[in-house]
Scaffold this active site. Structure first.
Site, PDB file in Angstrom:
ATOM      1  N   HIS A 106       0.847  -1.192   0.000  1.00  0.00           N
ATOM      2  CA  HIS A 106       0.000   0.000   0.000  1.00  0.00           C
ATOM      3  C   HIS A 106       0.887   1.248   0.000  1.00  0.00           C
ATOM      4  O   HIS A 106       2.046   1.208   0.428  1.00  0.00           O
ATOM      5  CB  HIS A 106      -0.895   0.013   1.238  1.00  0.00           C
ATOM      6  CG  HIS A 106      -1.981  -1.012   1.198  1.00  0.00           C
ATOM      7  ND1 HIS A 106      -3.040  -1.011   2.088  1.00  0.00           N
ATOM      8  CD2 HIS A 106      -2.192  -2.088   0.390  1.00  0.00           C
ATOM      9  CE1 HIS A 106      -3.841  -2.025   1.824  1.00  0.00           C
ATOM     10  NE2 HIS A 106      -3.345  -2.695   0.800  1.00  0.00           N
ATOM     11  N   GLU A 108       0.952   3.899   1.849  1.00  0.00           N
ATOM     12  CA  GLU A 108       1.472   4.300   3.153  1.00  0.00           C
ATOM     13  C   GLU A 108       2.646   3.430   3.587  1.00  0.00           C
ATOM     14  O   GLU A 108       3.636   3.921   4.132  1.00  0.00           O
ATOM     15  CB  GLU A 108       0.380   4.225   4.226  1.00  0.00           C
ATOM     16  CG  GLU A 108      -0.863   5.041   3.946  1.00  0.00           C
ATOM     17  CD  GLU A 108      -1.963   4.187   3.312  1.00  0.00           C
ATOM     18  OE1 GLU A 108      -1.717   3.574   2.251  1.00  0.00           O
ATOM     19  OE2 GLU A 108      -3.059   4.120   3.884  1.00  0.00           O
ATOM     20  N   CYS A 136      -5.948   1.708   6.130  1.00  0.00           N
ATOM     21  CA  CYS A 136      -6.480   0.424   6.585  1.00  0.00           C
ATOM     22  C   CYS A 136      -5.787   0.036   7.893  1.00  0.00           C
ATOM     23  O   CYS A 136      -4.812   0.684   8.308  1.00  0.00           O
ATOM     24  CB  CYS A 136      -6.245  -0.643   5.517  1.00  0.00           C
ATOM     25  SG  CYS A 136      -4.507  -1.131   5.354  1.00  0.00           S
ATOM     26  N   CYS A 139      -1.884  -0.430   7.534  1.00  0.00           N
ATOM     27  CA  CYS A 139      -1.120   0.800   7.380  1.00  0.00           C
ATOM     28  C   CYS A 139      -1.148   1.649   8.645  1.00  0.00           C
ATOM     29  O   CYS A 139      -0.139   2.247   9.025  1.00  0.00           O
ATOM     30  CB  CYS A 139      -1.653   1.595   6.190  1.00  0.00           C
ATOM     31  SG  CYS A 139      -1.414   0.750   4.611  1.00  0.00           S
TER      32      CYS A 139
END
Length: 211
Positions: A106, A108, A136, A139
């Site tokens: 992801h 992040e 999420c 992260c």
């Protein structure tokens, strides 16, 4: 996979040249984009500390949106992120899950990992992460463990967000660090890019006879 192994896997990917660094392209000999040893963290548009002319949350979210659009163009869920320290962008990235075949890739996660390599410290106490969608749980947990000071996000995720949407891991009681939170920055633009992406995916599914 250990973080160091994860980073070495990334180093084998093709790099996208930065659009602008100062008056021209980044020089390989400058050390920018080489957060660990002599190899380059290829998933980021730019790595290294680049001073920004603007200092507002909206300005940095614009940069994250630019990354999200790059993700959409690649068929990735359009989420982008930048990590900022003292008014300077340190790292920026977008979702790379499909490209890397890695559920942890992801935006992040990528900016936090690269920033640790760039700064030489996993503790990112002075960092602010700007991300186009509410983080999420994965992260959010990584940012807490990395001691990120503040998280600024655009579109809320009431079903799966971990910054106050479904739960709030960024300020979870019992953890030894809590991140400051600002939500709703460029929210409509962040929602729209997600909406357009998933609408297009549904159209493609219908045309292929998928239910």
């Amino acid at each position: 996979m250990a973080w160091r192994e994860f980073l070495y896997v990334l180093s084998d990917l093709a790099v996208e040249e930065p659009e602008a660094v100062g008056a021209g392209q980044a020089e390989e000999s400058s050390g920018a984009g080489k957060p660990c040893g002599g190899w380059r963290f290829d998933l980021l548009e730019e790595v290294g500390i680049h001073q920004s002319g603007g200092v507002t949350d909206e300005h940095f979210m614009d940069e994250a949106l630019r990354q999200a659009r790059k993700a959409a163009a690649k068929g990735e869920v359009p989420v982008g992120a930048v990590l900022v320290v003292n008014g300077a962008i340190v790292t920026r990235a977008h979702n790379q899950v499909e490209e890397l075949k890695d559920a942890t890739a992801h935006a992040e996660m990528l900016v936090v990992t690269a920033a640790a390599g760039e700064t030489g410290d996993w503790r990112l106490n002075e960092a602010t992460v700007y991300v186009t969608k509410e983080p999420c749980p994965m992260c959010a947990g990584a940012m807490v463990l990395s001691r990120v000071k503040k998280v600024v996000y655009g579109a809320a995720d009431p079903k799966g967000g971990a910054a106050g949407g479904a739960l709030n891991l960024l300020q979870f009681e019992g953890l030894n660090h809590k991140c400051e939170i600002r939500s709703g920055v460029r929210a409509e633009e962040c929602r729209e890019i997600l909406r357009e992406f998933f609408q297009e995916r549904r159209k493609e599914g219908s045309s292929n006879g998928e239910s």
